[in-house]
Design an enzyme around this catalytic site. Structure first.
Site, short mmCIF file in Angstrom:
data_model
loop_
_atom_site.label_atom_id
_atom_site.label_comp_id
_atom_site.label_asym_id
_atom_site.label_seq_id
_atom_site.Cartn_x
_atom_site.Cartn_y
_atom_site.Cartn_z
N ARG A 69 0.85 -1.19 0.00
CA ARG A 69 0.00 0.00 0.00
C ARG A 69 0.88 1.23 0.00
NH1 ARG A 69 -4.86 -1.06 -2.03
NH2 ARG A 69 -6.15 -2.45 -0.76
N ALA A 81 -10.61 -6.73 -1.89
CA ALA A 81 -11.53 -5.61 -2.11
C ALA A 81 -11.12 -4.87 -3.37
CB ALA A 81 -11.53 -4.66 -0.91
N GLU A 102 -8.34 -11.33 -7.10
CA GLU A 102 -7.29 -11.20 -6.10
C GLU A 102 -6.87 -12.53 -5.46
OE1 GLU A 102 -7.88 -8.10 -3.25
OE2 GLU A 102 -7.95 -6.54 -4.80
N GLU A 147 -1.54 -5.13 -13.90
CA GLU A 147 -0.11 -5.19 -14.19
C GLU A 147 0.75 -4.68 -13.04
OE1 GLU A 147 0.57 -3.07 -17.79
OE2 GLU A 147 -0.25 -4.64 -19.09
N GLU A 149 -0.08 -4.81 -9.79
CA GLU A 149 -0.45 -5.42 -8.52
C GLU A 149 0.45 -6.61 -8.19
OE1 GLU A 149 -5.08 -5.08 -7.35
OE2 GLU A 149 -4.71 -6.27 -9.14
#
Length: 197
Positions: A69, A81, A102, A147, A149
């Site tokens: 993050r 999420a 995810e 791409e 993540e």
């Protein structure tokens, strides 16, 4: 005492709203308001909304995602999420999509996602609203990451996640709310078994 109550009940009137910045997921505004008889300038951030899902395996473990993050400059442990693709996208559709993208797992249909709760993430200055769902009967599929993540999937025991919350290790609001609500609702084995049947 009477004067204080009257002051608290004065309305807040918005005189103006000006867009100051538009990013990929946020619009930042400056609002000019009159509050308690005084003019003020408030920051307001608009977010189109999001959905999250708490995936539960057949043996009762919770699938979590560990991802970087940027705002915190660290990796966090969260429930899956993501934001809505369009402002009017049904949140259950978003949750269904984000689960598979995810975690690499899906459920048979959107109807297999159980609504758990809704929350506003940052009420002081942002209108982001998230609906959270619970997913049982997970079916292996594959991740579909963006791409940029990097997401690792981890299976956790509920009690261990609660310990991470109480120790201050898990700090993400939606994740804390989802885990605690799930724990309250499904604490007993009987309730969890009933949901899985």
């Amino acid at each position: 005492m009477g004067d204080k109550i009257e002051q608290e009940n004065l309305p807040v009137v918005r005189l103006d709203r000006q867009l100051k910045y538009q990013g990929n997921i946020l619009k930042i505004y400056e609002d000019t308001v009159v509050a308690n008889g005084h003019e003020a300038h408030w920051d307001y951030i608009h977010h189109d909304g999001a959905a999250a899902v708490l995936p539960v395996t057949d043996d009762g473990k919770i699938l979590m995602v560990r991802q970087y993050r940027n705002a915190l400059d660290r990796f966090t442990l969260e429930i899956p999420a993501g934001k809505l693709d369009e402002p009017d996208e049904p949140k259950v559709e978003c949750a269904y999509r984000e689960l598979e993208e995810e975690t690499g797992y899906r459920v048979e249909s959107q109807g297999k996602l159980e609504y758990l709760m809704s929350l506003n993430t940052t009420v002081a200055f942002c209108d982001e609203a998230i609906d959270i769902f619970v997913a049982h009967h997970l079916i292996p599929s594959k991740q579909h990451l963006d791409e940029d993540e990097v997401i690792n999937v981890e299976a956790w025991e509920l009690k261990d996640l609660e310990d991470l919350i109480y120790s201050g290790t898990i700090t993400d609001g939606k994740t804390i709310a989802a885990i605690m609500a799930y724990a309250r609702k499904y604490r007993s084995t009987d309730k969890r078994d009933e949901a899985l049947s």
